[in-house]
Design an enzyme around this catalytic site. Structure first.
Site, PDB file in Angstrom:
ATOM      1  CG  HIS A 215     -34.284  44.648  23.864  1.00  0.00           C
ATOM      2  ND1 HIS A 215     -35.698  44.033  24.410  1.00  0.00           N
ATOM      3  CD2 HIS A 215     -34.304  45.490  23.966  1.00  0.00           C
ATOM      4  CE1 HIS A 215     -35.663  44.928  25.240  1.00  0.00           C
ATOM      5  NE2 HIS A 215     -34.767  45.816  24.988  1.00  0.00           N
TER       6      HIS A 215
ATOM      7  CG  ASP B 266     -27.937  48.889  22.162  1.00  0.00           C
ATOM      8  OD1 ASP B 266     -27.836  49.008  22.978  1.00  0.00           O
ATOM      9  OD2 ASP B 266     -28.183  46.921  20.998  1.00  0.00           O
TER      10      ASP B 266
ATOM     11  NE  ARG C  62     -34.022  42.569  29.858  1.00  0.00           N
ATOM     12  CZ  ARG C  62     -33.740  43.647  29.651  1.00  0.00           C
ATOM     13  NH1 ARG C  62     -33.007  44.717  29.967  1.00  0.00           N
ATOM     14  NH2 ARG C  62     -34.514  44.922  28.765  1.00  0.00           N
TER      15      ARG C  62
ATOM     16  CD  GLN D  52     -35.658  49.921  22.646  1.00  0.00           C
ATOM     17  OE1 GLN D  52     -35.610  49.471  24.000  1.00  0.00           O
ATOM     18  NE2 GLN D  52     -35.809  50.843  22.223  1.00  0.00           N
TER      19      GLN D  52
ATOM     20  CB  CYS E 196     -32.610  50.835  22.895  1.00  0.00           C
ATOM     21  SG  CYS E 196     -30.618  50.016  22.780  1.00  0.00           S
TER      22      CYS E 196
ATOM     23  NE  ARG F 250     -39.296  48.611  24.845  1.00  0.00           N
ATOM     24  CZ  ARG F 250     -38.330  48.229  26.409  1.00  0.00           C
ATOM     25  NH1 ARG F 250     -37.293  48.552  26.505  1.00  0.00           N
ATOM     26  NH2 ARG F 250     -38.499  47.080  26.211  1.00  0.00           N
TER      27      ARG F 250
HETATM   28  N1   CP Z   1     -33.477  49.356  26.226  1.00  0.00           N
HETATM   29  C1   CP Z   1     -33.571  48.952  27.139  1.00  0.00           C
HETATM   30  O1   CP Z   1     -34.312  47.665  27.093  1.00  0.00           O
HETATM   31  O2   CP Z   1     -33.486  49.382  28.650  1.00  0.00           O
HETATM   32  P1   CP Z   1     -33.284  48.295  29.937  1.00  0.00           P
HETATM   33  O3   CP Z   1     -31.873  47.103  30.230  1.00  0.00           O
HETATM   34  O4   CP Z   1     -33.342  49.606  30.697  1.00  0.00           O
HETATM   35  O5   CP Z   1     -34.692  47.505  30.156  1.00  0.00           O
HETATM   36  N1  NVA Z   2     -27.538  45.558  23.161  1.00  0.00           N
HETATM   37  C1  NVA Z   2     -28.001  45.806  24.825  1.00  0.00           C
HETATM   38  C2  NVA Z   2     -29.252  45.697  24.906  1.00  0.00           C
HETATM   39  C3  NVA Z   2     -29.999  46.835  26.310  1.00  0.00           C
HETATM   40  C4  NVA Z   2     -30.781  47.132  26.476  1.00  0.00           C
HETATM   41  C5  NVA Z   2     -27.664  44.655  25.257  1.00  0.00           C
HETATM   42  O1  NVA Z   2     -28.306  43.519  24.852  1.00  0.00           O
HETATM   43  O2  NVA Z   2     -27.037  44.913  26.474  1.00  0.00           O
END
Ligand code: CP
Ligand code: NVA
Length: 298
Positions: free
Chosen positions: A128, A217, A101, A131, A257, A285
């Site tokens: 993502h 989101d 990530r 997701q 999400c 997930r």
């Molecule tokens: N939706 C999602 O990816 O959540 P986190 O940021 O908690 O992993």
């Molecule tokens: N768009 C959001 C998604 C979080 C799971 C971010 O990147 O923070």
């Protein structure tokens, strides 16, 4: 060797395989003795916060027989400037795969190029993918599949989650509507390149009308904290709430999400009224990522 770096680069048949396998993973959880990752150790390298992605990968990897190392990018030498290509080559000699990530999509791609082990994108600024695979699984589970569906994404249409929806719509052929103010819409070149049934509009009500799924989101994605004040004001008219749900099709799914910021992209009552869908979405997930892992090492 397989990687999962984006929905953009994932073949339709692979998406279908993963979604079908996820149903088996979910059904057989706790009953199966299959351990396709037995004896492997995987690394999670995270440069951004996470609850769902981290926990679902840690649990899923262990359930599939692997052991897991969680590495905060800040706490390894990467955070002090060691190049990605060096970190990748070191991890590649020690672990069976890595889940990453980070910020730039180019970073996961560079990692995959140098590591020589399977790499999964656990969120970048661009996509993502895990997701959206889990979300399509949830829609399939609750509404029988993606065929003929209308998914309306409301809010920051230029974010990673919206982008993965764009590529998913292009691959699977369902209709995607993105309701976002100017400045928060996906790049027209991306929409042209995707060449799917995708509508981008400022008119949130028109986008919601008759939709099968209302999806939102956060308005302030990780890394955009400096823009918080402006974003909250620019996106204020793009909340998923009772008024919008009324316009959607009968029995429309309301999805998020997570994490959710109540009173911003969704109101408290709408989130709680749809909590069963939204938290099943989070649970899924785990099942979908187990299917991704199983597919990758096959
Ligand atoms: N939706 C999602 O990816 O959540 P986190 O940021 O908690 O992993
Ligand atoms: N768009 C959001 C998604 C979080 C799971 C971010 O990147 O923070």
């Amino acid at each position: 060797m397989k990687h999962l770096l984006s929905i953009e680069k994932l073949a339709r048949t692979d998406i279908e395989t993963i979604l079908a396998d996820a149903a088996v993973m979910k059904r057989e959880r706790g009953h199966s003795s299959r351990r396709p990752l037995a004896g492997q150790i995987w690394a999670l390298v995270f440069a951004k916060s996470s609850t769902r992605t981290r926990v679902s990968f840690e649990v899923g990897l262990r359930e599939l027989g692997a052991d897991v190392l969680f590495l905060s990018a800040r706490e390894i030498q990467l955070g002090r400037g060691e190049p990605i290509k060096d970190t990748a080559r070191v991890l590649g000699r020690m672990v069976g795969g890595a889940v990453i990530r980070t910020f730039a999509q180019a970073e996961v791609e560079e990692f995959a190029h140098y590591a020589g082990i399977p790499i999964i994108n656990a969120l970048t600024d661009d996509e993502h993918p895990c997701q959206i695979l889990a979300d399509m699984f949830t829609i399939t589970e609750r509404a029988g599949g993606m065929d003929g569906k209308v998914v309306t994404f409301v809010g920051d249409g230029a974010c990673n989650v919206a982008a993965s929806w764009i590529w998913a719509a292009a691959k699977l052929g369902f209709e995607l509507r993105i309701a976002a103010p100017r400045g928060y819409q996906p790049a027209p070149e991306m929409i042209a390149r995707a060449a799917g049934r995708i509508v981008v509009t400022e008119d949130v009500q028109a986008a919601a009308r008759g939709a099968d799924v209302l999806y939102t989101d956060v308005w302030v994605s990780m890394g955009k904290e400096d823009e918080q004040e402006r974003r909250l004001s620019d996106l204020a008219g793009y909340q998923v709430n009772a008024g919008l749900v009324q316009l959607a099709g009968p029995g429309a799914l309301v999805m998020h999400c997570l994490p959710a910021y109540r009173g911003k992209e969704i109101d408290e009552a709408t989130l709680e009224a749809n909590a069963d869908t939204i938290f099943t979405q989070a649970e899924n997930r785990l099942h979908v990522q187990k299917a991704i892992l199983d597919w990758m090492v096959r």
